[in-house]
Scaffold this active site. Structure first.
Site, PDB file in Angstrom:
ATOM      1  N   HIS A 513      -0.488  -6.574   7.777  1.00 39.36           N
ATOM      2  CA  HIS A 513      -1.439  -5.462   7.876  1.00 39.36           C
ATOM      3  C   HIS A 513      -0.945  -4.410   8.880  1.00 39.36           C
ATOM      4  O   HIS A 513      -0.822  -3.228   8.557  1.00 39.36           O
ATOM      5  CB  HIS A 513      -2.806  -6.012   8.295  1.00 39.36           C
ATOM      6  CG  HIS A 513      -3.846  -4.966   8.519  1.00 39.36           C
ATOM      7  ND1 HIS A 513      -4.848  -4.700   7.612  1.00 39.36           N
ATOM      8  CD2 HIS A 513      -4.048  -4.090   9.540  1.00 39.36           C
ATOM      9  CE1 HIS A 513      -5.604  -3.718   8.061  1.00 39.36           C
ATOM     10  NE2 HIS A 513      -5.143  -3.334   9.242  1.00 39.36           N
ATOM     11  N   GLU A 514      -0.654  -4.857  10.080  1.00 38.11           N
ATOM     12  CA  GLU A 514      -0.224  -3.913  11.118  1.00 38.11           C
ATOM     13  C   GLU A 514       1.103  -3.267  10.752  1.00 38.11           C
ATOM     14  O   GLU A 514       1.343  -2.094  11.032  1.00 38.11           O
ATOM     15  CB  GLU A 514      -0.122  -4.612  12.475  1.00 38.11           C
ATOM     16  CG  GLU A 514      -1.447  -5.138  13.012  1.00 38.11           C
ATOM     17  CD  GLU A 514      -2.538  -4.070  13.089  1.00 38.11           C
ATOM     18  OE1 GLU A 514      -2.199  -2.879  13.248  1.00 38.11           O
ATOM     19  OE2 GLU A 514      -3.721  -4.422  12.965  1.00 38.11           O
ATOM     20  N   HIS A 517       0.496  -0.279   8.667  1.00 38.03           N
ATOM     21  CA  HIS A 517       0.246   0.946   9.434  1.00 38.03           C
ATOM     22  C   HIS A 517       1.568   1.542   9.921  1.00 38.03           C
ATOM     23  O   HIS A 517       1.777   2.752   9.892  1.00 38.03           O
ATOM     24  CB  HIS A 517      -0.634   0.647  10.650  1.00 38.03           C
ATOM     25  CG  HIS A 517      -2.078   0.393  10.344  1.00 38.03           C
ATOM     26  ND1 HIS A 517      -2.842   1.259   9.594  1.00 38.03           N
ATOM     27  CD2 HIS A 517      -2.907  -0.619  10.709  1.00 38.03           C
ATOM     28  CE1 HIS A 517      -4.087   0.779   9.515  1.00 38.03           C
ATOM     29  NE2 HIS A 517      -4.144  -0.360  10.174  1.00 38.03           N
ATOM     30  N   HIS A 520       3.252   3.295   7.204  1.00 39.24           N
ATOM     31  CA  HIS A 520       2.564   4.559   6.927  1.00 39.24           C
ATOM     32  C   HIS A 520       3.111   5.645   7.859  1.00 39.24           C
ATOM     33  O   HIS A 520       3.339   6.785   7.450  1.00 39.24           O
ATOM     34  CB  HIS A 520       1.057   4.351   7.138  1.00 39.24           C
ATOM     35  CG  HIS A 520       0.180   5.417   6.565  1.00 39.24           C
ATOM     36  ND1 HIS A 520      -1.175   5.456   6.788  1.00 39.24           N
ATOM     37  CD2 HIS A 520       0.451   6.501   5.794  1.00 39.24           C
ATOM     38  CE1 HIS A 520      -1.702   6.507   6.171  1.00 39.24           C
ATOM     39  NE2 HIS A 520      -0.726   7.155   5.557  1.00 39.24           N
TER      40      HIS A 520
HETATM   41 ZN   LIG Z   1      -5.817  -1.663  10.326  1.00 41.24          ZN
END
Ligand SMILES: [Zn+2]
Length: 723
Positions: A513-514, A517, A520
């Site tokens: 998940h991290e 980011h 992104h």
């Molecule tokens: Zn998040």
């Protein structure tokens, strides 16, 4: 000036498998606020035009300097001393104010270049200083630093107000926004003008914060002041040792004999899950759900009425039908109607699933001869029993396959497959602590520099809990070809030297998940820093990160990177199936508890000028929705901090579900094509989602990627709802 737009660090505090639990943590909002503040230094220390003085430091302050060294310059973490922050922030704020004043007082007519672009260029020193200040605040905050924070917080807030209240500056932004010349700008430029304008209007439209402060204080007072005392061993029946220990510690803190259950979620939920004492479960449950609603000095009902009226009035003054319409203007959903439509599509199947869950629990209670009808204070208790019987998953069976460093290689490999990235250790870069490692990210084919990735995986004193991503520098082209610097942070407890660190499936999911980011940020390919990387709408920012979670359970990753630390064998498929099955457990409860609160949040803010009595409104709205009797709102209105302690999640509590829907739907694009590593879909994902930052309306970006608007079906399946 980029300070105006929240480019917050992105946090994930609990398990990512159940995104609602994650999303529901108020700390997320709090930490974002912290980041915002740290980017918005102050005004009161130095008057305009005054030369910044550096009283304590004879040498030039290294925090103010341009970042030097390889990779387009790197943060000078090796030169940080806590005593440098105060003078550096003061000087940088002063410089930023001077930059802004120059733009505001320009004698030339306002243009995109001399106003909007000039703002993009302003305050770079402050950007650098507050980045390092923020890193220290979240990962190196010893007592000396905390003293600086206490002193600087009000000054940073005042600085921010000074910019957002600059009337001359606003008039110039407004002039560019209303100018016919705007049509000649590129779509990215037009979006930047629109964002600056709406953000300015938003921050100028602040309401008096007294009501909201009072709301929070009342909730906190009841959480702090109330408890249920447990007097004997018999009152502890069913509680595991960890819950008993916590209850004993709470009693000691409150100078009470024995044990006690505090009136907070972290204390109440485990008690409701494990206590065999139905009478005490009911007592604890009633205490918790009545926070802010006891008809005494801490009662929040009239405060809620007042906040809603002020919000409705402000929305009308700003030209919006309701507060909800105003809040959603900047979101992907765009209108409350669209958000409601999506919530209602999930609501009915979720309620249907609750009825199945209750039937399972009732059957178990009947079998045990309990002679009860499942009530709200029984839900967690019987759900836990059902979980043990049907879905029990032993984390100790899973952990030997999940080595932190192997999984890190796994995320690198995924980034290579999807985005053609190559990660190489960068050993010549200064770090804040010797546990932190840095990698250079480059294009696999051309070798072109993409950015840097800092990895700070271990817990230590002065580091806040949880896991999060942070951007130390955002990609942009206004100030030259600037590459990004991002970090991932976690709180693993360091293993013994020479032994691999084993983590849970939830932690592995969080890691993906991290890293989502981070990707992104790394993929960002935009011109203006305010639109770069993760600086996107609230109901969109968790989409790329939640999407990346899906790659953990792809066979490619599991076979190569989820291997036993002793035997080297990949994790068995039946264990993976068990993990996936357990992820659908109790999703009816989790969804309904959350969604009912999200629906009420929206309905309250769609009610306009109508004077609301929260008790009546809550009851009528839930009856109308067909709320299952066995579940209570995750946040009843007199304690709904997300919505009433600040504006930030008002008419916005739905956004957690929204991100989940688009995530599940987006992964479908891969499964419908060649699978999770399909090159064409990956390229569409990069081009339309990961690289565009906030340069394009997110709904349009999504359509460009998916060929249509998001649908809810994939989420239903993921949560195990009947379709
Ligand atoms: Zn998040």
């Amino acid at each position: 000036m980029r300070a105006l737009i929240t480019r917050s660090s992105l946090l994930l505090f609990a398990t990512a498998m159940i995104a609602l639990v994650v999303a529901d943590n108020l700390k997320t909002a709090g930490a974002n606020a912290m980041k915002l503040t740290s980017r918005k230094p102050e005004s009161s220390m130095l008057k305009e035009g005054e030369t910044p003085a550096l009283p304590d430091i004879a040498e030039p302050n290294p925090l103010l300097a341009q970042w030097e060294g390889p990779y387009g310059g790197v943060p000078p973490f090796d030169k940080v001393q806590v005593s440098l922050f105060k003078p550096a922030l003061a000087a940088a704020m002063s410089e930023n104010l001077a930059d802004v004043d120059k733009i505001a007082n320009d004698s030339a007519a306002p243009t995109f270049e001399n106003t909007i672009v000039a703002l993009e260029r302003a305050g770079q020193t402050l950007e650098r200083v507050s980045t390092i200040y923020g890193v220290w605040g979240s990962t190196m905050a010893g007592p000396e630093f905390q003293a600086v924070q206490r002193e600087m917080a009000p000054k940073l807030a005042a600085f921010n107000d000074k910019i957002t209240q600059n009337e001359a500056l606003f008039q110039r932004i407004e002039a560019v926004y209303n100018s016919p010349a705007k049509k000649k700008l590129s779509s990215e430029q037009q979006r930047l003008v629109w964002l600056d304008y709406t953000n300015f209007v938003r921050s100028g439209a602040k309401l008096n914060g007294t009501d909201k402060a009072k709301f929070s204080q009342n909730v906190l007072a009841e959480e702090d002041g109330q408890f249920v005392a447990l007097k004997s061993e018999a009152d502890l029946a069913g509680l595991p040792q960890s819950v008993r220990d916590a209850a004993a510690a709470a009693a000691t803190t409150k100078k009470q004999e024995g044990w006690l259950i505090s009136n907070t979620r972290s204390s109440v939920d485990p008690f409701l899950t494990y206590s065999d004492r139905r009478d005490l479960r009911e007592k604890v449950w009633r205490m918790f759900i009545m926070r802010g609603d006891n008809g005494d000095e801490h009662d929040n009902n009239s405060t809620v009425t007042q906040i809603l009226q002020l919000r409705a009035e402000r929305a009308r003054l700003l030209g919006f039908t309701t507060h909800a319409h105003w809040r959603l203007e900047n979101s992907m959903a765009k209108t409350p109607e669209r958000a409601m439509e999506l919530m209602m599509a999930v609501w009915k199947p979720a309620v249907a699933r609750v009825h199945e869950e209750v039937a399972d629990m009732q059957a178990l209670a009947d079998k045990e001869g309990a002679k009860i009808k499942i009530e709200p204070w029984d839900y967690r208790y019987y759900a836990e029993r059902v979980r043990k019987a049907k879905y029990d998953l032993d984390q100790n069976e899973v952990k030997p396959y999940l080595q932190l460093e192997k999984l890190r290689e796994g995320v690198f490999w995924v980034a290579g497959e999807l985005f053609n990235f190559k990660f190489t250790p960068a050993t010549n870069v200064p770090v804040a602590h010797s546990d932190i490692r840095v990698w250079q990210v480059a294009d696999k084919t051309s070798g072109k520099q993409i950015g840097l990735w800092y990895f700070d995986p271990y817990a230590r004193a002065g580091k806040r809990s949880g896991a999060w991503m942070n951007a130390y520098r955002t990609q942009e082209r206004v100030n030259g070809q600037i590459t990004t610097i991002v970090s991932n942070n976690a709180n693993f407890v360091k293993g013994k030297p020479g032994e691999p660190l084993l983590i849970s499936w939830d932690d592995a999911t969080t890691m993906f998940h991290e890293f989502g980011h981070a990707l992104h940020g790394l993929n960002s390919d935009v011109t203006y820093p305010s639109l770069s990387g993760t600086a996107v709408a609230r109901d969109y920012v968790e989409f790329p990160s939640q999407l990346m979670e899906h790659w953990l359970s792809t066979p490619e990753v599991l076979n190569k990177f989820a291997v036993h630390y002793q035997t080297g064998k990949p994790i068995p498929q039946e264990l993976v199936d068990k993990i996936k099955r357990s992820a659908t457990f109790n999703q009816g409860f989790i969804t309904v508890e959350y969604l009912a609160a999200a629906l009420l949040d929206m309905k309250l803010h769609l009610a306009g000028d109508k004077k609301i009595d929260p008790r009546v409104f809550e009851k009528e709205a839930l009856d109308e929705l067909g709320m299952p009797h066995e579940i209570v709102l995750r946040h009843r209105l007199p304690q709904f901090m997300h919505v009433f302690s600040s504006d930030s999640y008002s008419a916005g509590y739905y956004s957690y579900l929204w991100a989940d829907v688009i995530t599940a739907d987006a992964f479908g694009a891969f499964t419908e094509a060649g699978g999770p590593y399909d090159k064409k879909v990956a390229e569409r994902l990069r081009k339309n989602i990961f690289s565009v930052g906030n340069t394009i309306d997110p709904a349009e970006a999504y359509r460009n990627f998916r060929g249509r608007d998001p649908k809810v079906e994939a989420l239903m399946k993921k949560r195990g709802f009947p379709s």
